[in-house]
Design a protein around this motif. Sequence first.
Motif, PDB file in Angstrom:
ATOM      1  N   GLN A   1       0.845  -1.189   0.000  1.00 33.28           N
ATOM      2  CA  GLN A   1       0.000   0.000   0.000  1.00 33.28           C
ATOM      3  C   GLN A   1       0.884   1.244   0.000  1.00 33.28           C
ATOM      4  O   GLN A   1       1.878   1.309   0.711  1.00 33.28           O
ATOM      5  N   PHE A   2       0.509   2.231  -0.838  1.00 33.98           N
ATOM      6  CA  PHE A   2       1.278   3.458  -0.963  1.00 33.98           C
ATOM      7  C   PHE A   2       0.352   4.664  -0.911  1.00 33.98           C
ATOM      8  O   PHE A   2      -0.786   4.602  -1.371  1.00 33.98           O
ATOM      9  N   THR A   3       0.860   5.763  -0.395  1.00 29.49           N
ATOM     10  CA  THR A   3       0.081   6.996  -0.387  1.00 29.49           C
ATOM     11  C   THR A   3      -0.093   7.487  -1.820  1.00 29.49           C
ATOM     12  O   THR A   3       0.787   7.305  -2.656  1.00 29.49           O
TER      13      THR A   3
ATOM     14  N   ALA B   1       5.622   2.469 -12.994  1.00 32.56           N
ATOM     15  CA  ALA B   1       5.637   3.922 -12.858  1.00 32.56           C
ATOM     16  C   ALA B   1       4.420   4.540 -13.542  1.00 32.56           C
ATOM     17  O   ALA B   1       3.770   5.440 -12.988  1.00 32.56           O
ATOM     18  N   GLU B   2       4.080   4.075 -14.740  1.00 32.94           N
ATOM     19  CA  GLU B   2       2.935   4.621 -15.467  1.00 32.94           C
ATOM     20  C   GLU B   2       1.619   4.300 -14.768  1.00 32.94           C
ATOM     21  O   GLU B   2       0.751   5.166 -14.629  1.00 32.94           O
ATOM     22  N   LEU B   3       1.464   3.060 -14.300  1.00 33.43           N
ATOM     23  CA  LEU B   3       0.221   2.679 -13.627  1.00 33.43           C
ATOM     24  C   LEU B   3       0.065   3.397 -12.291  1.00 33.43           C
ATOM     25  O   LEU B   3      -1.040   3.816 -11.926  1.00 33.43           O
ATOM     26  N   ALA B   4       1.171   3.553 -11.557  1.00 33.00           N
ATOM     27  CA  ALA B   4       1.101   4.282 -10.286  1.00 33.00           C
ATOM     28  C   ALA B   4       0.758   5.750 -10.523  1.00 33.00           C
ATOM     29  O   ALA B   4      -0.066   6.330  -9.811  1.00 33.00           O
ATOM     30  N   ALA B   5       1.368   6.351 -11.541  1.00 26.44           N
ATOM     31  CA  ALA B   5       1.059   7.755 -11.860  1.00 26.44           C
ATOM     32  C   ALA B   5      -0.409   7.912 -12.232  1.00 26.44           C
ATOM     33  O   ALA B   5      -1.065   8.871 -11.811  1.00 26.44           O
ATOM     34  N   ASN B   6      -0.948   6.962 -12.993  1.00 23.48           N
ATOM     35  CA  ASN B   6      -2.363   7.024 -13.349  1.00 23.48           C
ATOM     36  C   ASN B   6      -3.258   6.853 -12.133  1.00 23.48           C
ATOM     37  O   ASN B   6      -4.287   7.519 -12.009  1.00 23.48           O
ATOM     38  N   ALA B   7      -2.876   5.963 -11.218  1.00 22.31           N
ATOM     39  CA  ALA B   7      -3.668   5.759 -10.000  1.00 22.31           C
ATOM     40  C   ALA B   7      -3.725   7.044  -9.184  1.00 22.31           C
ATOM     41  O   ALA B   7      -4.765   7.386  -8.615  1.00 22.31           O
ATOM     42  N   ILE B   8      -2.625   7.761  -9.149  1.00 23.51           N
ATOM     43  CA  ILE B   8      -2.576   9.014  -8.387  1.00 23.51           C
ATOM     44  C   ILE B   8      -3.346  10.121  -9.114  1.00 23.51           C
ATOM     45  O   ILE B   8      -4.121  10.849  -8.509  1.00 23.51           O
ATOM     46  N   ARG B   9      -3.150  10.223 -10.404  1.00 25.75           N
ATOM     47  CA  ARG B   9      -3.758  11.321 -11.161  1.00 25.75           C
ATOM     48  C   ARG B   9      -5.252  11.121 -11.425  1.00 25.75           C
ATOM     49  O   ARG B   9      -6.041  12.049 -11.306  1.00 25.75           O
TER      50      ARG B   9
ATOM     51  N   ARG C   1       5.523  10.851  -4.107  1.00 26.31           N
ATOM     52  CA  ARG C   1       6.460  10.054  -3.306  1.00 26.31           C
ATOM     53  C   ARG C   1       6.014   8.594  -3.250  1.00 26.31           C
ATOM     54  O   ARG C   1       6.824   7.675  -3.363  1.00 26.31           O
ATOM     55  N   GLY C   2       4.706   8.360  -3.100  1.00 28.61           N
ATOM     56  CA  GLY C   2       4.186   6.995  -3.092  1.00 28.61           C
ATOM     57  C   GLY C   2       4.453   6.287  -4.409  1.00 28.61           C
ATOM     58  O   GLY C   2       4.824   5.114  -4.431  1.00 28.61           O
ATOM     59  N   ALA C   3       4.280   6.994  -5.521  1.00 34.75           N
ATOM     60  CA  ALA C   3       4.549   6.408  -6.835  1.00 34.75           C
ATOM     61  C   ALA C   3       6.029   6.062  -6.986  1.00 34.75           C
ATOM     62  O   ALA C   3       6.382   5.001  -7.510  1.00 34.75           O
ATOM     63  N   ARG C   4       6.896   6.949  -6.516  1.00 35.57           N
ATOM     64  CA  ARG C   4       8.335   6.698  -6.580  1.00 35.57           C
ATOM     65  C   ARG C   4       8.712   5.473  -5.751  1.00 35.57           C
ATOM     66  O   ARG C   4       9.480   4.614  -6.184  1.00 35.57           O
ATOM     67  N   LEU C   5       8.157   5.363  -4.550  1.00 32.64           N
ATOM     68  CA  LEU C   5       8.443   4.208  -3.696  1.00 32.64           C
ATOM     69  C   LEU C   5       7.918   2.913  -4.321  1.00 32.64           C
ATOM     70  O   LEU C   5       8.579   1.873  -4.252  1.00 32.64           O
ATOM     71  N   ALA C   6       6.756   2.966  -4.941  1.00 34.52           N
ATOM     72  CA  ALA C   6       6.196   1.783  -5.602  1.00 34.52           C
ATOM     73  C   ALA C   6       7.111   1.330  -6.733  1.00 34.52           C
ATOM     74  O   ALA C   6       7.405   0.130  -6.865  1.00 34.52           O
TER      75      ALA C   6
ATOM     76  N   PHE D   1      -3.204   3.791  -2.824  1.00 38.17           N
ATOM     77  CA  PHE D   1      -3.278   2.836  -3.926  1.00 38.17           C
ATOM     78  C   PHE D   1      -2.443   1.616  -3.536  1.00 38.17           C
ATOM     79  O   PHE D   1      -1.589   1.678  -2.663  1.00 38.17           O
ATOM     80  N   HIS D   2      -2.732   0.500  -4.179  1.00 37.15           N
ATOM     81  CA  HIS D   2      -2.078  -0.764  -3.851  1.00 37.15           C
ATOM     82  C   HIS D   2      -1.366  -1.321  -5.069  1.00 37.15           C
ATOM     83  O   HIS D   2      -1.849  -1.191  -6.194  1.00 37.15           O
ATOM     84  N   VAL D   3      -0.223  -1.965  -4.816  1.00 34.26           N
ATOM     85  CA  VAL D   3       0.559  -2.599  -5.872  1.00 34.26           C
ATOM     86  C   VAL D   3       0.781  -4.054  -5.487  1.00 34.26           C
ATOM     87  O   VAL D   3       1.132  -4.364  -4.347  1.00 34.26           O
ATOM     88  N   ARG D   4       0.555  -4.912  -6.456  1.00 37.75           N
ATOM     89  CA  ARG D   4       0.799  -6.343  -6.264  1.00 37.75           C
ATOM     90  C   ARG D   4       1.667  -6.813  -7.413  1.00 37.75           C
ATOM     91  O   ARG D   4       1.379  -6.525  -8.581  1.00 37.75           O
ATOM     92  N   LEU D   5       2.736  -7.528  -7.091  1.00 34.80           N
ATOM     93  CA  LEU D   5       3.665  -8.046  -8.079  1.00 34.80           C
ATOM     94  C   LEU D   5       3.688  -9.562  -7.956  1.00 34.80           C
ATOM     95  O   LEU D   5       3.842 -10.089  -6.845  1.00 34.80           O
ATOM     96  N   ILE D   6       3.521 -10.249  -9.079  1.00 36.58           N
ATOM     97  CA  ILE D   6       3.429 -11.710  -9.081  1.00 36.58           C
ATOM     98  C   ILE D   6       4.366 -12.264 -10.139  1.00 36.58           C
ATOM     99  O   ILE D   6       4.473 -11.725 -11.248  1.00 36.58           O
ATOM    100  N   GLU D   7       5.015 -13.380  -9.801  1.00 31.78           N
ATOM    101  CA  GLU D   7       5.831 -14.108 -10.769  1.00 31.78           C
ATOM    102  C   GLU D   7       5.332 -15.546 -10.812  1.00 31.78           C
ATOM    103  O   GLU D   7       5.287 -16.218  -9.782  1.00 31.78           O
TER     104      GLU D   7
END
Length: 136
Positions: free
Chosen positions: A2-4, A41-49, A8-13, A58-64
């Motif tokens: 979870q990110f603010t 970076a693009e998806l996080a920026a869109n979530a914020i904007r 800054r939240g997008a950068r950390l994500a 916003f939340h980020v999930r990474l799966i392999e």
Amino acid sequence: MQFTSTPRGARLARRLVSHRLDEWGHPYDSAPNETLTLIAAELAANAIRHGHVCGRDFHVRLIECTSKATTVLRIEVADTRTERFPSLETPTPPTVDDESGRGLFLVSQLADRWCVAPRVGAPGKSVWAELELNHG
């Protein structure tokens, strides 16, 4: 994670995605790491904007997922805004003079697959993108 909903939240994500991919054996300077980090970076920026709701993160999930033939790297970015869904049609290329509209176009060009869906178990939406890496 979870990110603010801030730059800054997008950068950390973005940094978390790159770091985790490196830990999973996709080095920082590899094509999969660089590509999925750019998508993040693009998806996080869109979530914020476009998906920001005051006081909500916003939340980020990474799966392999790995099989004998392929590895699929998937990133999901979820926000809590329910009334603004991006179009599922292939984004049109932006013109040189466009000040925005490049994010999902870039995602559509870089990812093997991408989509948007209602968020499960919470209000909002989730935008995901996948990279498929062939073995051998």
